[in-house]
Each structure stands twice: as structure tokens, then as C-alpha cells.
Design an enzyme around this catalytic site. Structure first.
Site, mmCIF file in Angstrom:
data_model
loop_
_atom_site.group_PDB
_atom_site.id
_atom_site.type_symbol
_atom_site.label_atom_id
_atom_site.label_comp_id
_atom_site.label_asym_id
_atom_site.label_seq_id
_atom_site.Cartn_x
_atom_site.Cartn_y
_atom_site.Cartn_z
ATOM 1 C CE1 TYR A 84 -2.997 -3.058 0.414
ATOM 2 C CE2 TYR A 84 -3.394 -2.434 2.685
ATOM 3 C CZ TYR A 84 -3.622 -3.289 1.626
ATOM 4 O OH TYR A 84 -4.475 -4.343 1.786
ATOM 5 C CG HIS A 99 -0.574 -8.473 0.423
ATOM 6 N ND1 HIS A 99 -0.268 -7.134 0.369
ATOM 7 C CD2 HIS A 99 -1.912 -8.561 0.196
ATOM 8 C CE1 HIS A 99 -1.374 -6.449 0.120
ATOM 9 N NE2 HIS A 99 -2.377 -7.297 0.000
#
Length: 268
Positions: free
Chosen positions: A44, A102
Site C-alpha cells: 500500500y 499478502h
């Protein structure tokens, strides 16, 4: 260090797509509204902004459940530990509460990657480990290979993608399912059934969708939001859906993904 699985605070704040000052403001607002679970990721590019919020908010660090995720390009064994230390530096913390794989892609190799996550627990970089975007087979493999318990599996989950198999598998293994895109990027606001149920509860369709998540055993949604939406999402915890409401929402499952990379595990 306790290996007992924690109960993830409900709800969490998702920060995907938030950057810079707006990200910091959103996290501060969430913490001051009562949220105690903040979700970020190396991918992110906002861990520093989240870290600034943790510093600014008048909330003790130990009261915040902080999660981040290792980027697919950092999943080689030596890179897991190095990149996690870099994440801690950006976040301004000594440890995170939860460290996720992730995506099982890129450098992910269960036999190399998962022992590095165990080591991250052993050396104190994280208190707990989780995985994200796994298939049932990959989740079973991770559970069998990790010494540390898998406390969370983060997946796309909303009324039109209900993921019953993965939620049930998680319950079998005492794994909490963390729902990203829990309001389908606000698309739930356009669903007639949710609009009707919302009218019955003097709420919004988005709040109804979140209330449905809150009702599901072992599911923790992490909606994104800014300003008043952060408060509204938190207040959805007060909505009490009826059995009929839940049945009508259950019927919305269409298996429709919003996040579907070509190299996702379910496409291989």
C-alpha cells in the site's frame, strides 16, 4: 510470548488506496472513533502515514491491533525478515500484532516462506501470523507447515462473494476470516435488497452489509473510509438483523470478484 490466538478487534480499518496525509487523518479518525484494529501492507506504500497516525492519536500502542503484509516480491526467506524490519521502522513500532503473507505469488514458496514467518514470531518482529488470498488447499498447507497458529486469513468478502468454503475452513482451524472489500467498493449501496433492509433499520445499505459481516461467526470486516463514513461503519455494529434479513442477504451470493489478478492462486 503467548501462542494463544487473539480475538481481532471488530471492525478493522482498511487502508488500501489511502496515502499521505489523508491516510494519517483516516487512521486518527478511526482510532478516536473506537477502532482498535488497523490494517496496512508493504504494497500500500502507506506504512509511514499509518505510523504517523499511531503517534498522533491519543491511544496507547498496546491497545491497537496493528497488521501489515509482506509484499509478494519480499517472500523469499531472507527478504521476509529484512522487509518486515523495514516495515516496523516505517510504522515506528517495535513489533506488529499480525504479519500476513499478502499473496501466495511472486517469491512465495511455502517451504521457504512459512518458516521465515515462524522466525519472525520467534525474534519478536510480529506477535502472530496470517495469510491472505489463499485457496483452501494453500490454507491447509500453511496450517500444516507453520509452527505458529494462523490467526487470520484475509480475503475479498462481501454479500455478492460470500466465500462460505473458506470461512467454514477457517472456523475448523480457529482462523478468523478478515474481509477486505467488505462493502464491494461501495457497490452494495446499489443493491435493492440491501436498500430495503436498510429502510427497515433506519440505516444505509453499506451499514447493513457491515452488520451482516459482524453477525457472521469469526468474520472481521476491514472497511476503508474517510470522515463521517468511518463513524457510520463503526456504528453498524449496533444494527440487529433479523433471520429473514440474513436469509435475504445470503441469497445475494453470486461469486463475483472485484479483485482478480491473473496470477492469483485461484486462477492457476
Amino acid at each position: 510470548m503467548s501462542s494463544q490466538s487473539p480475538q481481532l478487534p471488530q471492525p478493522g480499518l482498511g487502508t488500501s488506496g489511502h496515502e499521505g496525509e489523508s491516510c494519517t487523518d483516516a487512521v486518527v479518525t478511526a482510532l478516536e472513533s473506537g477502532y482498535r484494529h488497523i490494517d496496512t501492507a508493504q504494497m500500500y506504500d502507506n506504512e509511514e502515514a499509518v505510523g504517523r497516525a499511531l503517534e498522533q492519536a491519543d491511544i496507547d500502542r498496546e491497545d491497537v491491533f496493528l497488521a501489515t503484509k509482506v509484499h509478494p516480491s519480499n517472500l523469499a526467506a531472507e527478504d521476509v525478515l529484512e522487509s518486515t524490519r523495514e516495515s516496523l521502522d516505517r510504522l515506528g513500532v517495535d513489533t506488529v500484532d499480525l504479519l500476513y503473507v499478502h499473496w501466495p505469488m511472486g517469491e512465495y514458496d511455502a517451504e521457504e516462506t512459512l518458516p521465515a514467518f515462524d522466525e519472525a514470531v520467534e525474534v519478536g518482529l510480529t506477535r502472530h501470523v496470517g495469510v491472505s488470498n489463499f485457496t483452501p488447499d494453500l490454507l491447509e498447507e500453511a496450517v500444516s507447515m507453520l509452527d505458529a497458529p494462523v490467526v487470520a486469513h484475509q480475503i475479498e468478502l462481501h454479500p455478492e462473494l460470500q466465500q462460505d468454503e473458506l470461512v467454514s475452513l477457517g472456523r475448523e482451524h480457529d482462523i478468523q476470516t478478515v474481509a477486505y472489500c467488505p462493502i464491494a467498493k461501495a457497490d452494495v449501496a446499489e443493491i435493492g435488497v440491501l436498500q430495503e433492509i436498510a429502510d427497515d433499520h433506519d440505516a444505509t445499505p453499506i451499514q447493513v452489509a457491515l452488520a451482516w459481516h459482524y453477525d457472521r461467526e469469526s468474520v472481521v470486516p476491514i472497511p476503508k473510509g474517510t470522515g463521517e463514513h468511518i463513524h457510520e461503519n463503526y456504528e453498524a455494529r449496533e444494527i440487529e438483523l433479523t433471520d429473514d434479513d440474513r436469509d435475504r442477504i445470503d441469497d445475494l451470493d453470486a461469486g463475483e470478484r472485484l479483485v482478480d489478478p491473473d496470477d492469483a492462486a485461484w486462477n492457476r
